[in-house]
Design an enzyme around this catalytic site. Sequence first.
Site, PDB file in Angstrom:
ATOM      1  N   ASP A 194       4.677  -6.276   9.710  1.00 32.73           N
ATOM      2  CA  ASP A 194       5.756  -5.964  10.658  1.00 32.73           C
ATOM      3  C   ASP A 194       5.702  -6.867  11.882  1.00 32.73           C
ATOM      4  O   ASP A 194       6.731  -7.304  12.387  1.00 32.73           O
ATOM      5  CB  ASP A 194       5.682  -4.496  11.088  1.00 32.73           C
ATOM      6  CG  ASP A 194       6.213  -3.558  10.010  1.00 32.73           C
ATOM      7  OD1 ASP A 194       6.927  -4.029   9.105  1.00 32.73           O
ATOM      8  OD2 ASP A 194       5.901  -2.354  10.074  1.00 32.73           O
ATOM      9  N   ARG A 226       0.851  -1.202   0.000  1.00 35.44           N
ATOM     10  CA  ARG A 226       0.000   0.000   0.000  1.00 35.44           C
ATOM     11  C   ARG A 226       0.874   1.234   0.000  1.00 35.44           C
ATOM     12  O   ARG A 226       1.775   1.361   0.821  1.00 35.44           O
ATOM     13  CB  ARG A 226      -0.847   0.037   1.277  1.00 35.44           C
ATOM     14  CG  ARG A 226      -2.060  -0.785   1.225  1.00 35.44           C
ATOM     15  CD  ARG A 226      -3.066  -0.431   2.300  1.00 35.44           C
ATOM     16  NE  ARG A 226      -2.583   0.147   3.532  1.00 35.44           N
ATOM     17  CZ  ARG A 226      -3.373   0.540   4.517  1.00 35.44           C
ATOM     18  NH1 ARG A 226      -4.681   0.436   4.374  1.00 35.44           N
ATOM     19  NH2 ARG A 226      -2.892   1.041   5.621  1.00 35.44           N
ATOM     20  N   ASP A 239       0.434  -3.124  12.282  1.00 34.96           N
ATOM     21  CA  ASP A 239       0.884  -3.546  10.947  1.00 34.96           C
ATOM     22  C   ASP A 239       1.179  -5.045  10.983  1.00 34.96           C
ATOM     23  O   ASP A 239       2.139  -5.493  11.614  1.00 34.96           O
ATOM     24  CB  ASP A 239       2.142  -2.764  10.555  1.00 34.96           C
ATOM     25  CG  ASP A 239       2.529  -3.025   9.111  1.00 34.96           C
ATOM     26  OD1 ASP A 239       2.599  -2.069   8.332  1.00 34.96           O
ATOM     27  OD2 ASP A 239       2.749  -4.217   8.754  1.00 34.96           O
ATOM     28  N   THR A 282      -1.342   7.499  -0.462  1.00 34.22           N
ATOM     29  CA  THR A 282      -2.655   7.350  -1.111  1.00 34.22           C
ATOM     30  C   THR A 282      -3.425   6.137  -0.595  1.00 34.22           C
ATOM     31  O   THR A 282      -4.631   6.034  -0.800  1.00 34.22           O
ATOM     32  CB  THR A 282      -2.482   7.165  -2.632  1.00 34.22           C
ATOM     33  OG1 THR A 282      -1.804   5.911  -2.849  1.00 34.22           O
ATOM     34  CG2 THR A 282      -1.668   8.291  -3.256  1.00 34.22           C
TER      35      THR A 282
HETATM   36  C1  PRP Z   1      -1.332  -4.796   4.484  1.00 37.73           C
HETATM   37  C2  PRP Z   1      -2.167  -6.044   4.605  1.00 37.73           C
HETATM   38  C3  PRP Z   1      -2.985  -6.007   3.332  1.00 37.73           C
HETATM   39  C4  PRP Z   1      -3.194  -4.527   3.126  1.00 37.73           C
HETATM   40  C5  PRP Z   1      -4.594  -4.192   3.565  1.00 37.73           C
HETATM   41  O1  PRP Z   1      -0.265  -4.994   3.655  1.00 37.73           O
HETATM   42  O2  PRP Z   1      -1.427  -7.217   4.767  1.00 37.73           O
HETATM   43  O3  PRP Z   1      -2.326  -6.571   2.220  1.00 37.73           O
HETATM   44  O4  PRP Z   1      -2.252  -3.848   3.967  1.00 37.73           O
HETATM   45  O5  PRP Z   1      -4.880  -2.869   3.297  1.00 37.73           O
HETATM   46  P1  PRP Z   1      -5.963  -2.426   2.225  1.00 37.73           P
HETATM   47  O6  PRP Z   1      -7.163  -3.288   2.462  1.00 37.73           O
HETATM   48  O7  PRP Z   1      -6.192  -0.982   2.570  1.00 37.73           O
HETATM   49  O8  PRP Z   1      -5.398  -2.585   0.852  1.00 37.73           O
HETATM   50  P2  PRP Z   1       0.851  -3.855   3.394  1.00 37.73           P
HETATM   51  O9  PRP Z   1       0.499  -3.082   2.170  1.00 37.73           O
HETATM   52  O10 PRP Z   1       1.086  -3.096   4.657  1.00 37.73           O
HETATM   53  O11 PRP Z   1       2.110  -4.707   2.989  1.00 37.73           O
HETATM   54  P3  PRP Z   1       2.968  -5.776   3.825  1.00 37.73           P
HETATM   55  O12 PRP Z   1       2.091  -6.976   4.046  1.00 37.73           O
HETATM   56  O13 PRP Z   1       4.098  -6.038   2.892  1.00 37.73           O
HETATM   57  O14 PRP Z   1       3.390  -5.145   5.124  1.00 37.73           O
HETATM   58  N1  URA Z   2      -2.505  -3.212   7.027  1.00 37.43           N
HETATM   59  C1  URA Z   2      -2.151  -3.618   8.275  1.00 37.43           C
HETATM   60  O1  URA Z   2      -1.189  -4.377   8.434  1.00 37.43           O
HETATM   61  N2  URA Z   2      -2.867  -3.155   9.308  1.00 37.43           N
HETATM   62  C2  URA Z   2      -3.913  -2.341   9.160  1.00 37.43           C
HETATM   63  O2  URA Z   2      -4.550  -1.970  10.171  1.00 37.43           O
HETATM   64  C3  URA Z   2      -4.263  -1.922   7.869  1.00 37.43           C
HETATM   65  C4  URA Z   2      -3.549  -2.379   6.817  1.00 37.43           C
END
Ligand code: PRP
Ligand code: URA
Length: 214
Positions: A208, A109, A205, A113
């Site tokens: 993380d 993400r 997160d 944005t």
């Molecule tokens: C997180 C999560 C989803 C997304 C959800 O991933 O694991 O994939 O955010 O958010 P959305 O519904 O608003 O799209 P992130 O983009 O943080 O990546 P990561 O798993 O690599 O940390």
């Molecule tokens: N992605 C995450 O990991 N946590 C949230 O709360 C939203 C998006």
Amino acid sequence: MQYKDFTNVQVMDHPLIKHKISLLRNVNTGTYEFRQLVEEIATLEGYEALRDLPLKDVEIQTPLEKCMTPMIDGKKLAIVPILRAGLGMVPGVQALAPLAKVGHIGLYRDPETHEPHDYYCKLPDPIDQRLIVVVDPMLATGGSAVDAINSIKAHGGKHIKFMCIIAAPVGIERLAKAHPDIDIYVGNVDRELNENAYILPGLGDAGDRIFGTK
Ligand code: PRP
Ligand code: URA
């Protein structure tokens, strides 16, 4: 239980799932325990999500006699985690379906944005006859899940289920409207998103916390 009037959205009501999600939320839950809980919840949710697998009677020789007995028939499975955090759910579903192939979809993400950007897609080929279980612990705005399923459909995927652990109402509704043909399984529906599109109360997160990167 069904979510509002969305017949394709099931919210888990099992006390074990509720308890484990509460442990996940706790800021004091460390990486090792967090990862184990994500895996366990994925197994429990997967049990519900795979409830409608088709069965076929086959003949088996028991130590005493032959009998006709049901075994899973038809569709082979593919598990598709959305990177990174979805990876944490894969072993939990593999515990139920050890022979499932695993595809990967890489999305992150944009922090400003909140729109998803895709960087990787590798799926079992062919995918059209498989039951595809897409996994990602978090469904926030829904942008990542909608994009991931767009990609899977563009590669020929037809039979798709989506499993997440925590969802915001806005994300569920966006996904269910964009892809009314898929079944959606949600561990818990949380209250709302904050100004950074993080789920409240949520768990922070997920990527993380699974990988210990923050
Ligand atoms: C997180 C999560 C989803 C997304 C959800 O991933 O694991 O994939 O955010 O958010 P959305 O519904 O608003 O799209 P992130 O983009 O943080 O990546 P990561 O798993 O690599 O940390
Ligand atoms: N992605 C995450 O990991 N946590 C949230 O709360 C939203 C998006």
